[in-house]
Scaffold this motif. Structure first.
Motif, PDB file in Angstrom:
ATOM      1  N   ARG A  71       0.844  -1.143  -0.061  1.00 46.93           N
ATOM      2  CA  ARG A  71      -0.099   0.057  -0.084  1.00 46.93           C
ATOM      3  C   ARG A  71       0.885   1.280   0.058  1.00 46.93           C
ATOM      4  N   GLY A  72       1.878   1.221   0.599  1.00 44.22           N
ATOM      5  CA  GLY A  72       3.086   2.320   0.579  1.00 44.22           C
ATOM      6  C   GLY A  72       3.745   2.516  -0.429  1.00 44.22           C
ATOM      7  N   ARG A  73       3.549   1.573  -1.777  1.00 46.97           N
ATOM      8  CA  ARG A  73       4.444   1.684  -2.709  1.00 46.97           C
ATOM      9  C   ARG A  73       5.777   1.776  -2.589  1.00 46.97           C
ATOM     10  N   VAL A  74       6.372   1.134  -1.733  1.00 48.75           N
ATOM     11  CA  VAL A  74       7.653   1.021  -1.383  1.00 48.75           C
ATOM     12  C   VAL A  74       8.380   0.385  -2.447  1.00 48.75           C
ATOM     13  N   MET A  75       9.650   0.739  -2.869  1.00 48.08           N
ATOM     14  CA  MET A  75      10.294  -0.099  -3.879  1.00 48.08           C
ATOM     15  C   MET A  75      10.887  -1.526  -3.242  1.00 48.08           C
ATOM     16  N   ALA A  76      10.774  -2.561  -3.906  1.00 42.96           N
ATOM     17  CA  ALA A  76      11.055  -4.038  -3.380  1.00 42.96           C
ATOM     18  C   ALA A  76      11.751  -4.664  -4.124  1.00 42.96           C
ATOM     19  N   SER A  77      12.749  -5.604  -3.847  1.00 43.95           N
ATOM     20  CA  SER A  77      13.583  -6.268  -4.667  1.00 43.95           C
ATOM     21  C   SER A  77      12.771  -7.501  -4.855  1.00 43.95           C
ATOM     22  N   PRO A  78      12.946  -8.384  -6.044  1.00 43.01           N
ATOM     23  CA  PRO A  78      12.519  -9.598  -6.151  1.00 43.01           C
ATOM     24  C   PRO A  78      13.125 -10.695  -5.222  1.00 43.01           C
ATOM     25  N   PRO A  79      12.288 -11.689  -4.816  1.00 42.59           N
ATOM     26  CA  PRO A  79      13.002 -12.964  -4.120  1.00 42.59           C
ATOM     27  C   PRO A  79      14.354 -13.111  -4.600  1.00 42.59           C
ATOM     28  N   VAL A  80      14.391 -13.584  -5.705  1.00 40.61           N
ATOM     29  CA  VAL A  80      15.670 -14.162  -6.312  1.00 40.61           C
ATOM     30  C   VAL A  80      16.744 -13.187  -6.241  1.00 40.61           C
ATOM     31  N   LYS A  81      16.809 -11.854  -6.328  1.00 42.27           N
ATOM     32  CA  LYS A  81      17.651 -10.681  -6.027  1.00 42.27           C
ATOM     33  C   LYS A  81      18.292 -10.726  -4.757  1.00 42.27           C
ATOM     34  N   ASN A  82      17.296 -11.016  -3.539  1.00 41.86           N
ATOM     35  CA  ASN A  82      17.469 -11.085  -2.362  1.00 41.86           C
ATOM     36  C   ASN A  82      18.381 -12.404  -1.953  1.00 41.86           C
ATOM     37  N   GLU A  83      18.066 -13.473  -2.596  1.00 38.45           N
ATOM     38  CA  GLU A  83      18.969 -14.726  -2.501  1.00 38.45           C
ATOM     39  C   GLU A  83      20.174 -14.711  -3.010  1.00 38.45           C
ATOM     40  N   ALA A  84      20.257 -14.163  -4.236  1.00 36.05           N
ATOM     41  CA  ALA A  84      21.715 -13.833  -5.004  1.00 36.05           C
ATOM     42  C   ALA A  84      22.581 -12.901  -4.261  1.00 36.05           C
TER      43      ALA A  84
END
Length: 322
Positions: A50-63
């Motif tokens: 709801r806050g439209r905060v930028m989020a990284s894809p799960p694969v990026k986080n794991e990498a």
């Protein structure tokens, strides 16, 4: 056709991994533990919540956790993306739910091939949402296919398969987790067979192909003229998104969980008519059979059990859901 790899030997395979959502994470983790993943490509960070905060894809986080460089182009076919992949000189490209069809310019880069982990038993359910449609269609079994990629949409030859039952209580959400793990296992098995020089490819039977299109909100609309069993499968297949929906009082009502009470051909009511309201839920007549709504979510509200919704809306017998 047999695929051999005499030039690979005992060395680790240099791999470029392409994937974006949570489904791809187990495959990336498994590859990083057994091979040399030199680059991870995924979709760019996007606003979320709801806050439209930028989020990284799960694969990026794991990498990032694994210490692997990440590249996030808007389009896989863009010249800079093609050049970035080519610079890695990969032996293999592995694609898991990346979200882009790779052009020939990328498919031709690796020394051996591009492989894809697809969440169905191909040629059934080619396309973007195989898990959802398999559950929504009431399949009793699904699985994963490791496929050598070509320029088509999930049309390449089959390298390896693993099957898995779909339980009566499974939803698309539960199957996502199970198939993600199975896909990682099947991928590691495929590379082991490849190293042994025993990997064979089998062309798909295009005449037997079925399709699993990308989900849209309208796919979740309930048609109460359908059999109760079919509606329950739709609810399971559309969980968690886009959700199966009905309309009550002019407002959208998500059906989160339900059960088939009866599969009789002629229920005592018109399709969509409420037959009973009780603490166990709300019984609704279908085209054939009766469905018990157990949990719902009203438009703009929170998830709740159907009894609480009925009490709050003073729901009564003979009302209609449309």
């Amino acid at each position: 056709m047999s695929l051999t790899s005499p030039e690979i030997g005992a060395d680790l395979l240099r791999i470029v991994f392409m994937g974006t959502p949570e489904f791809a994470v187990p495959s990336l983790t498994a590859l990083a533990a057994t091979e040399d993943v030199t680059l991870v490509m995924c979709n760019p960070d996007r606003p979320a919540g709801r806050g439209r905060v930028m989020a990284s894809p799960p694969v990026k986080n794991e990498a990032v956790r694994l210490g692997i460089p990440v590249f996030q182009p808007e389009k896989a076919r863009a010249p800079d993306a093609v050049a970035r992949v080519a610079a890695e000189a990969p032996d293999l490209i592995v694609v898991v739910a990346y979200g882009h069809i790779l052009p020939k310019s990328v498919l031709d880069i690796p020394r051996t091939m591009c492989v894809n982990v697809h969440a169905s038993i191909l040629p059934k359910y080619r396309g973007a949402a195989p898990i959802n449609w398999a559950v929504a269609n009431g399949e009793k079994e699904t699985g994963v296919t490791i496929m050598k990629m070509d320029e088509g949409m999930d049309t390449g030859p089959i390298l390896h398969m693993r099957g898995m039952p779909v339980g009566d209580e499974d939803t698309a959400e539960t199957m996502f987790g199970k198939l993600a793990v199975l896909g990682a296992e099947a991928l590691v098995e495929t590379l082991k067979i490849f190293r042994e020089g025993a990997l064979a490819s089998t062309p798909q039977d295009n005449a037997a192909a079925t399709y699993a299109p990308m989900l849209k909100k309208e796919h979740g609309k309930i048609d109460w003229r359908s059999p109760a069993r079919k509606i329950r499968d739709l609810v399971r297949g559309m969980t968690p998104w886009p959700s199966a929906t009905a309309v009550h009082g002019g407002r959208t009502l998500k059906v989160l969980s339900c059960a088939v009470v009866s599969e009789d051909a002629a229920p005592a009511g018109e399709p969509g008519e409420i037959l009973a309201v009780g603490r166990e839920g709300v019984s609704v007549a279908c085209g054939s059979g009766v469905l018990l709504l157990a949990a719902v979510q009203p438009e703009g509200g929170k998830a709740m059990d159907a009894w609480a919704y009925a009490q709050g809306r003073r729901l009564e017998k003979r009302e209609r859901l449309s």
